[in-house]
Motif scaffolding. Structure first.
Motif, PDB file in Angstrom:
ATOM      1  N   LYS A 278      33.131  71.752  45.844  1.00 37.71           N
ATOM      2  CA  LYS A 278      34.248  71.925  46.772  1.00 37.71           C
ATOM      3  C   LYS A 278      35.336  72.854  46.230  1.00 37.71           C
ATOM      4  CE  LYS A 278      37.434  69.251  49.568  1.00 37.71           C
ATOM      5  NZ  LYS A 278      37.882  67.907  49.920  1.00 37.71           N
ATOM      6  N   ASN A 279      35.817  72.627  45.060  1.00 40.08           N
ATOM      7  CA  ASN A 279      36.919  73.429  44.508  1.00 40.08           C
ATOM      8  C   ASN A 279      36.457  74.446  43.480  1.00 40.08           C
ATOM      9  OD1 ASN A 279      38.851  72.085  46.061  1.00 40.08           O
ATOM     10  ND2 ASN A 279      38.938  70.402  44.587  1.00 40.08           N
ATOM     11  N   SER A 280      35.163  74.640  43.400  1.00 39.23           N
ATOM     12  CA  SER A 280      34.624  75.567  42.404  1.00 39.23           C
ATOM     13  C   SER A 280      34.820  77.011  42.852  1.00 39.23           C
ATOM     14  CB  SER A 280      33.148  75.286  42.173  1.00 39.23           C
ATOM     15  OG  SER A 280      32.624  76.190  41.233  1.00 39.23           O
ATOM     16  N   THR A 281      35.227  77.843  41.912  1.00 43.61           N
ATOM     17  CA  THR A 281      35.370  79.283  42.178  1.00 43.61           C
ATOM     18  C   THR A 281      34.261  80.061  41.490  1.00 43.61           C
ATOM     19  OG1 THR A 281      36.892  79.459  40.315  1.00 43.61           O
ATOM     20  CG2 THR A 281      37.852  79.176  42.521  1.00 43.61           C
ATOM     21  N   ASN A 282      33.405  79.352  40.794  1.00 40.78           N
ATOM     22  CA  ASN A 282      32.303  79.974  40.076  1.00 40.78           C
ATOM     23  C   ASN A 282      31.199  80.310  41.078  1.00 40.78           C
ATOM     24  OD1 ASN A 282      30.220  80.722  38.412  1.00 40.78           O
ATOM     25  ND2 ASN A 282      30.431  78.979  37.012  1.00 40.78           N
ATOM     26  N   PHE A 283      30.865  81.590  41.157  1.00 39.50           N
ATOM     27  CA  PHE A 283      29.841  82.040  42.100  1.00 39.50           C
ATOM     28  C   PHE A 283      28.496  81.373  41.826  1.00 39.50           C
ATOM     29  CE2 PHE A 283      26.433  84.988  43.306  1.00 39.50           C
ATOM     30  CZ  PHE A 283      26.665  85.046  44.665  1.00 39.50           C
ATOM     31  N   GLU A 284      28.178  81.153  40.568  1.00 38.23           N
ATOM     32  CA  GLU A 284      26.894  80.553  40.208  1.00 38.23           C
ATOM     33  C   GLU A 284      26.803  79.118  40.729  1.00 38.23           C
ATOM     34  OE1 GLU A 284      24.581  79.447  36.166  1.00 38.23           O
ATOM     35  OE2 GLU A 284      25.431  81.476  36.247  1.00 38.23           O
ATOM     36  N   ASP A 285      27.916  78.385  40.664  1.00 44.11           N
ATOM     37  CA  ASP A 285      27.926  77.018  41.208  1.00 44.11           C
ATOM     38  C   ASP A 285      27.698  77.021  42.718  1.00 44.11           C
ATOM     39  OD1 ASP A 285      28.399  75.989  38.709  1.00 44.11           O
ATOM     40  OD2 ASP A 285      30.562  75.699  39.023  1.00 44.11           O
ATOM     41  N   VAL A 286      28.338  77.953  43.406  1.00 46.44           N
ATOM     42  CA  VAL A 286      28.194  78.038  44.859  1.00 46.44           C
ATOM     43  C   VAL A 286      26.760  78.424  45.223  1.00 46.44           C
ATOM     44  CG1 VAL A 286      28.953  79.275  46.932  1.00 46.44           C
ATOM     45  CG2 VAL A 286      30.631  78.574  45.210  1.00 46.44           C
ATOM     46  N   TYR A 287      26.199  79.384  44.494  1.00 46.12           N
ATOM     47  CA  TYR A 287      24.834  79.816  44.737  1.00 46.12           C
ATOM     48  C   TYR A 287      23.856  78.656  44.496  1.00 46.12           C
ATOM     49  CZ  TYR A 287      20.417  82.303  44.354  1.00 46.12           C
ATOM     50  OH  TYR A 287      19.126  82.715  44.521  1.00 46.12           O
ATOM     51  N   THR A 288      24.033  77.929  43.391  1.00 47.27           N
ATOM     52  CA  THR A 288      23.180  76.786  43.069  1.00 47.27           C
ATOM     53  C   THR A 288      23.296  75.724  44.155  1.00 47.27           C
ATOM     54  OG1 THR A 288      23.468  77.225  40.715  1.00 47.27           O
ATOM     55  CG2 THR A 288      22.659  75.044  41.320  1.00 47.27           C
ATOM     56  N   HIS A 289      24.518  75.482  44.616  1.00 46.76           N
ATOM     57  CA  HIS A 289      24.737  74.499  45.685  1.00 46.76           C
ATOM     58  C   HIS A 289      23.989  74.918  46.955  1.00 46.76           C
ATOM     59  CE1 HIS A 289      26.655  71.803  48.520  1.00 46.76           C
ATOM     60  NE2 HIS A 289      27.054  72.852  49.224  1.00 46.76           N
ATOM     61  N   ASN A 290      24.080  76.199  47.303  1.00 50.69           N
ATOM     62  CA  ASN A 290      23.394  76.682  48.504  1.00 50.69           C
ATOM     63  C   ASN A 290      21.874  76.524  48.388  1.00 50.69           C
ATOM     64  OD1 ASN A 290      25.675  77.330  49.946  1.00 50.69           O
ATOM     65  ND2 ASN A 290      25.741  79.444  49.219  1.00 50.69           N
ATOM     66  N   GLN A 291      21.340  76.802  47.223  1.00 45.74           N
ATOM     67  CA  GLN A 291      19.903  76.621  46.999  1.00 45.74           C
ATOM     68  C   GLN A 291      19.520  75.136  47.101  1.00 45.74           C
ATOM     69  OE1 GLN A 291      17.614  79.025  46.820  1.00 45.74           O
ATOM     70  NE2 GLN A 291      19.308  80.416  47.193  1.00 45.74           N
ATOM     71  N   TYR A 292      20.381  74.295  46.541  1.00 44.90           N
ATOM     72  CA  TYR A 292      20.135  72.854  46.596  1.00 44.90           C
ATOM     73  C   TYR A 292      20.192  72.348  48.036  1.00 44.90           C
ATOM     74  CZ  TYR A 292      20.475  67.907  45.343  1.00 44.90           C
ATOM     75  OH  TYR A 292      20.254  66.557  45.218  1.00 44.90           O
ATOM     76  N   VAL A 293      21.137  72.874  48.813  1.00 45.35           N
ATOM     77  CA  VAL A 293      21.262  72.490  50.220  1.00 45.35           C
ATOM     78  C   VAL A 293      20.018  72.917  50.992  1.00 45.35           C
ATOM     79  CG1 VAL A 293      22.524  72.976  52.357  1.00 45.35           C
ATOM     80  CG2 VAL A 293      23.770  72.385  50.273  1.00 45.35           C
ATOM     81  N   LYS A 294      19.492  74.087  50.688  1.00 47.37           N
ATOM     82  CA  LYS A 294      18.256  74.530  51.333  1.00 47.37           C
ATOM     83  C   LYS A 294      17.096  73.590  50.999  1.00 47.37           C
ATOM     84  CE  LYS A 294      19.295  79.453  51.590  1.00 47.37           C
ATOM     85  NZ  LYS A 294      18.924  80.791  51.118  1.00 47.37           N
ATOM     86  N   LEU A 295      17.027  73.150  49.744  1.00 47.39           N
ATOM     87  CA  LEU A 295      15.994  72.199  49.340  1.00 47.39           C
ATOM     88  C   LEU A 295      16.173  70.877  50.091  1.00 47.39           C
ATOM     89  CD1 LEU A 295      13.665  71.233  47.497  1.00 47.39           C
ATOM     90  CD2 LEU A 295      15.427  70.552  45.850  1.00 47.39           C
ATOM     91  N   LEU A 296      17.411  70.405  50.179  1.00 47.79           N
ATOM     92  CA  LEU A 296      17.677  69.163  50.889  1.00 47.79           C
ATOM     93  C   LEU A 296      17.322  69.297  52.373  1.00 47.79           C
ATOM     94  CD1 LEU A 296      21.051  67.958  49.314  1.00 47.79           C
ATOM     95  CD2 LEU A 296      18.747  67.119  48.844  1.00 47.79           C
ATOM     96  N   ASP A 297      17.627  70.440  52.961  1.00 47.48           N
ATOM     97  CA  ASP A 297      17.280  70.662  54.369  1.00 47.48           C
ATOM     98  C   ASP A 297      15.766  70.651  54.571  1.00 47.48           C
ATOM     99  OD1 ASP A 297      19.877  70.799  55.293  1.00 47.48           O
ATOM    100  OD2 ASP A 297      19.983  72.993  55.183  1.00 47.48           O
ATOM    101  N   TYR A 298      15.049  71.276  53.657  1.00 49.25           N
ATOM    102  CA  TYR A 298      13.591  71.274  53.739  1.00 49.25           C
ATOM    103  C   TYR A 298      13.055  69.847  53.633  1.00 49.25           C
ATOM    104  CZ  TYR A 298       8.703  71.868  52.522  1.00 49.25           C
ATOM    105  OH  TYR A 298       7.335  71.762  52.494  1.00 49.25           O
ATOM    106  N   GLN A 299      13.564  69.104  52.648  1.00 48.04           N
ATOM    107  CA  GLN A 299      13.124  67.722  52.480  1.00 48.04           C
ATOM    108  C   GLN A 299      13.464  66.884  53.713  1.00 48.04           C
ATOM    109  OE1 GLN A 299      15.080  66.643  48.796  1.00 48.04           O
ATOM    110  NE2 GLN A 299      13.282  67.179  47.573  1.00 48.04           N
ATOM    111  N   LYS A 300      14.631  67.159  54.310  1.00 48.16           N
ATOM    112  CA  LYS A 300      15.026  66.427  55.518  1.00 48.16           C
ATOM    113  C   LYS A 300      14.062  66.717  56.654  1.00 48.16           C
ATOM    114  CE  LYS A 300      18.206  67.904  58.208  1.00 48.16           C
ATOM    115  NZ  LYS A 300      19.410  68.390  58.845  1.00 48.16           N
ATOM    116  N   GLU A 301      13.683  67.980  56.817  1.00 47.97           N
ATOM    117  CA  GLU A 301      12.726  68.337  57.870  1.00 47.97           C
ATOM    118  C   GLU A 301      11.383  67.648  57.664  1.00 47.97           C
ATOM    119  OE1 GLU A 301      13.307  69.998  60.689  1.00 47.97           O
ATOM    120  OE2 GLU A 301      15.398  70.060  60.040  1.00 47.97           O
TER     121      GLU A 301
END
Length: 143
Positions: free
Chosen positions: A55-78
């Motif tokens: 949420k409060n991270s300004t580190n691009f790598e953290d945001v990128y990792t989060h987005n990849q993780y969200v994609k994995l979670l979305d796939y698992q949800k489907e």
């Protein structure tokens, strides 16, 4: 006094067994649905936790990792939603089987109850006749 015997008792026993078996299979199918729903809820919790971490991270790598993780979670949800759909179909089929078994069992149980009531009335008639014969015999022997 005579004992009541239902000619279709063995069939009724088999129907009761089939009904219990179908109910057991339905319970297993419903348990599978519950398990999948719990997994979906766990994914939602993981998503919320991941979102809170970045949420409060300004580190691009953290945001990128989060987005990849969200994609994995979305796939698992489907995948889980597809499994849930299949599990619901199976549960509905099992539910229909249980209903059919219950109809067959109920019909035989009603038939057994009717036969038992007929048997009981017949036994009452026989007992009444025997008492009347005994009373008549008693009166005959007094005279």
């Amino acid at each position: 006094m005579a004992k009541f015997v239902f000619e279709l008792e063995s069939v009724l026993d088999i129907r009761n067994f089939e009904q219990r078996q179908a109910e057991s299979e339905l319970a297993a199918a419903l348990a599978e649905e519950t398990r999948i729903n719990e997994n979906i809820n766990q994914l939602a919790l993981q998503y919320a936790a991941s979102k809170q971490q970045v949420k409060n991270s300004t580190n691009f790598e953290d945001v990128y990792t989060h987005n990849q993780y969200v994609k994995l979670l979305d796939y698992q949800k489907e995948v889980l939603l597809e499994q849930l759909t299949q599990a619901k179909i199976v549960s509905e089929q099992k539910r229909l089987v249980v209903q059919e078994c219950m109809k067959k069992t109920t019909a035989l149980e009603k038939m057994k109850e009717i036969k038992f009531n007929e048997f009981r009335e017949e036994q009452k008639l026989i007992e009444k006749r025997q008492l009347e014969e005994l009373a008549a015999l008693k009166n005959y022997t007094k005279n």
